[in-house]
Write an enzyme that holds these catalytic residues in place. Structure first.
Site, PDB file in Angstrom:
ATOM      1  N   HIS A  79       8.667  -4.627 -14.394  1.00 22.61           N
ATOM      2  CA  HIS A  79       9.072  -5.672 -13.368  1.00 22.61           C
ATOM      3  C   HIS A  79      10.658  -5.583 -13.400  1.00 22.61           C
ATOM      4  O   HIS A  79      11.299  -5.693 -14.227  1.00 22.61           O
ATOM      5  CB  HIS A  79       8.652  -6.855 -12.977  1.00 22.61           C
ATOM      6  CG  HIS A  79       9.277  -7.366 -11.833  1.00 22.61           C
ATOM      7  ND1 HIS A  79       8.671  -7.095 -10.434  1.00 22.61           N
ATOM      8  CD2 HIS A  79      10.075  -8.279 -11.476  1.00 22.61           C
ATOM      9  CE1 HIS A  79       9.252  -7.717  -9.615  1.00 22.61           C
ATOM     10  NE2 HIS A  79      10.091  -8.347  -9.879  1.00 22.61           N
TER      11      HIS A  79
ATOM     12  N   GLY B  79       7.107   7.626 -10.274  1.00 26.60           N
ATOM     13  CA  GLY B  79       6.628   7.539 -11.356  1.00 26.60           C
ATOM     14  C   GLY B  79       7.626   7.756 -12.437  1.00 26.60           C
ATOM     15  O   GLY B  79       7.085   8.403 -13.527  1.00 26.60           O
ATOM     16  N   SER B  80       8.792   7.541 -12.046  1.00 24.79           N
ATOM     17  CA  SER B  80       9.650   7.552 -13.213  1.00 24.79           C
ATOM     18  C   SER B  80       9.257   7.006 -14.825  1.00 24.79           C
ATOM     19  O   SER B  80       9.489   7.331 -15.819  1.00 24.79           O
ATOM     20  CB  SER B  80      11.228   7.205 -13.026  1.00 24.79           C
ATOM     21  OG  SER B  80      11.356   6.342 -12.754  1.00 24.79           O
TER      22      SER B  80
ATOM     23  N   LEU C  21      -3.689  -7.059  -8.668  1.00 24.67           N
ATOM     24  CA  LEU C  21      -5.002  -6.866  -9.239  1.00 24.67           C
ATOM     25  C   LEU C  21      -5.880  -7.981  -9.178  1.00 24.67           C
ATOM     26  O   LEU C  21      -5.462  -9.118  -9.397  1.00 24.67           O
ATOM     27  CB  LEU C  21      -5.087  -6.440 -10.697  1.00 24.67           C
ATOM     28  CG  LEU C  21      -4.343  -5.045 -10.682  1.00 24.67           C
ATOM     29  CD1 LEU C  21      -3.936  -4.688 -12.535  1.00 24.67           C
ATOM     30  CD2 LEU C  21      -5.066  -4.158 -10.304  1.00 24.67           C
TER      31      LEU C  21
ATOM     32  N   ARG D  17       0.429  -2.952  -6.093  1.00 19.95           N
ATOM     33  CA  ARG D  17      -0.828  -3.913  -5.788  1.00 19.95           C
ATOM     34  C   ARG D  17      -1.044  -4.716  -6.676  1.00 19.95           C
ATOM     35  O   ARG D  17      -1.016  -4.735  -7.949  1.00 19.95           O
ATOM     36  CB  ARG D  17      -2.137  -2.995  -5.686  1.00 19.95           C
ATOM     37  CG  ARG D  17      -2.068  -1.564  -4.541  1.00 19.95           C
ATOM     38  CD  ARG D  17      -3.068  -1.162  -3.990  1.00 19.95           C
ATOM     39  NE  ARG D  17      -4.670  -1.950  -3.922  1.00 19.95           N
ATOM     40  CZ  ARG D  17      -4.922  -2.581  -2.763  1.00 19.95           C
ATOM     41  NH1 ARG D  17      -4.286  -2.311  -1.527  1.00 19.95           N
ATOM     42  NH2 ARG D  17      -6.021  -2.929  -2.657  1.00 19.95           N
TER      43      ARG D  17
HETATM   44  C1  GAR Z   1      10.322   0.397 -11.140  1.00 23.93           C
HETATM   45  O1  GAR Z   1      11.573  -0.103 -10.888  1.00 23.93           O
HETATM   46  C2  GAR Z   1       9.234  -0.670 -11.296  1.00 23.93           C
HETATM   47  O2  GAR Z   1       9.862  -1.826 -12.384  1.00 23.93           O
HETATM   48  C3  GAR Z   1       9.259  -1.235 -10.118  1.00 23.93           C
HETATM   49  O3  GAR Z   1       8.940  -0.226  -9.197  1.00 23.93           O
HETATM   50  C4  GAR Z   1       9.703   0.752  -9.719  1.00 23.93           C
HETATM   51  C5  GAR Z   1       8.911   1.933  -9.722  1.00 23.93           C
HETATM   52  O4  GAR Z   1       9.656   3.224 -10.199  1.00 23.93           O
HETATM   53  N1  GAR Z   1       7.827  -2.050  -9.981  1.00 23.93           N
HETATM   54  C6  GAR Z   1       7.722  -3.130  -9.237  1.00 23.93           C
HETATM   55  O5  GAR Z   1       8.666  -3.491  -8.484  1.00 23.93           O
HETATM   56  C7  GAR Z   1       6.470  -3.945  -9.643  1.00 23.93           C
HETATM   57  N2  GAR Z   1       6.564  -5.285  -9.168  1.00 23.93           N
HETATM   58  P1  GAR Z   1       8.869   4.443 -10.765  1.00 23.93           P
HETATM   59  O6  GAR Z   1       7.869   4.877  -9.731  1.00 23.93           O
HETATM   60  O7  GAR Z   1      10.124   5.546 -10.705  1.00 23.93           O
HETATM   61  O8  GAR Z   1       8.415   4.063 -11.978  1.00 23.93           O
END
Ligand code: GAR
Length: 221
Positions: free
Chosen positions: A118, A21-22, A102, A100
């Site tokens: 992304h 969740g950053s 949608l 996930r």
């Molecule tokens: C982030 O790098 C985000 O871009 C990626 O997961 C990470 C979540 O980090 N998302 C994907 O790959 C979606 N296709 P976070 O939980 O620290 O925000």
């Protein structure tokens, strides 16, 4: 005389996470320091152990956990997610590490009001393990993308992107860390533009500015 305080309406947003969740925290900081005219009205996770949910609780935000594992069908899970989002009164949905896809009905219910971040320059490297895929391919630049969500995998219209150079010494981890720093800036900036500027979609393109200005500019180009 008391100064007149004009408070602009803040957009109610739900942030959907599956893990750390950053990006949710970066959005939250932007709402607090005035960079983003929005209010996080719900942080929802499909993974009960997601550490971002604990962080959201400690920040005093409304949270919900709707486990996807054991939920039955995707439709059943999404119906519950949708219920939570509607109950919270969110008008925008930010996917922030929500792992996930949608379904079409969910996407249609919030048409052009769902954003995803992304960690690659789409359309290159959609899906998972994208930093390793970028290194294996040998690209010189990677980065991150904020896009509107459709029912495909990382395929919706692009709102904005940031470029990050790949170094010879990079591992998937070091590249991911530099991209993540850009993600934290980009997400709030992209959402801010959608909230405060005029915009529309033509084909796959998200165009900012009044239609006349954009078409006049494009005629000059
Ligand atoms: C982030 O790098 C985000 O871009 C990626 O997961 C990470 C979540 O980090 N998302 C994907 O790959 C979606 N296709 P976070 O939980 O620290 O925000």
């Amino acid at each position: 005389m008391r100064p007149l305080v004009v408070s602009a309406k803040k957009a109610p947003i739900a942030v959907l996470i599956s893990g750390r969740g950053s990006n949710f925290e970066a959005l939250h900081r932007a709402t607090r320091d005035g960079r983003l005219p929005a209010e996080i009205v719900l942080v929802l996770s499909n993974v009960p152990s997601a550490s971002g949910i604990g962080r959201a609780r400690s920040l005093g935000l409304a949270t919900a956990v709707v486990p996807s594992r054991g939920a039955g069908s995707r439709t059943a899970h999404e119906a519950r997610v949708r219920q939570e989002i509607e109950r919270a009164g969110a008008e925008w949905i930010c996917l922030a590490g929500y792992m996930r896809l949608l379904g079409a009905d969910f996407v249609a219910a919030f048409e052009n009001r769902i954003l995803n971040i992304h960690p690659s320059l789409l359309p290159s490297f959609p899906g998972l393990d994208v930093q390793q895929a970028a290194l294996d391919y040998g690209v010189r630049v990677s980065g991150c993308t904020v896009h509107l969500v459709d029912a495909g995998l990382d395929t919706g219209p692009i709102v904005d992107q940031r470029v990050v150079r790949v170094r010879s010494s990079d591992t998937a981890g070091s590249l991911a860390a530099r991209i993540l720093r850009e993600e934290h800036r980009l997400y709030a900036e992209a959402l801010r533009r959608l909230l405060v500027e005029e915009w529309r979609i033509e084909g796959r393109r998200v165009l900012f500015g009044p239609p006349s200005a954009t078409s006049a500019a494009s005629k000059r180009e």
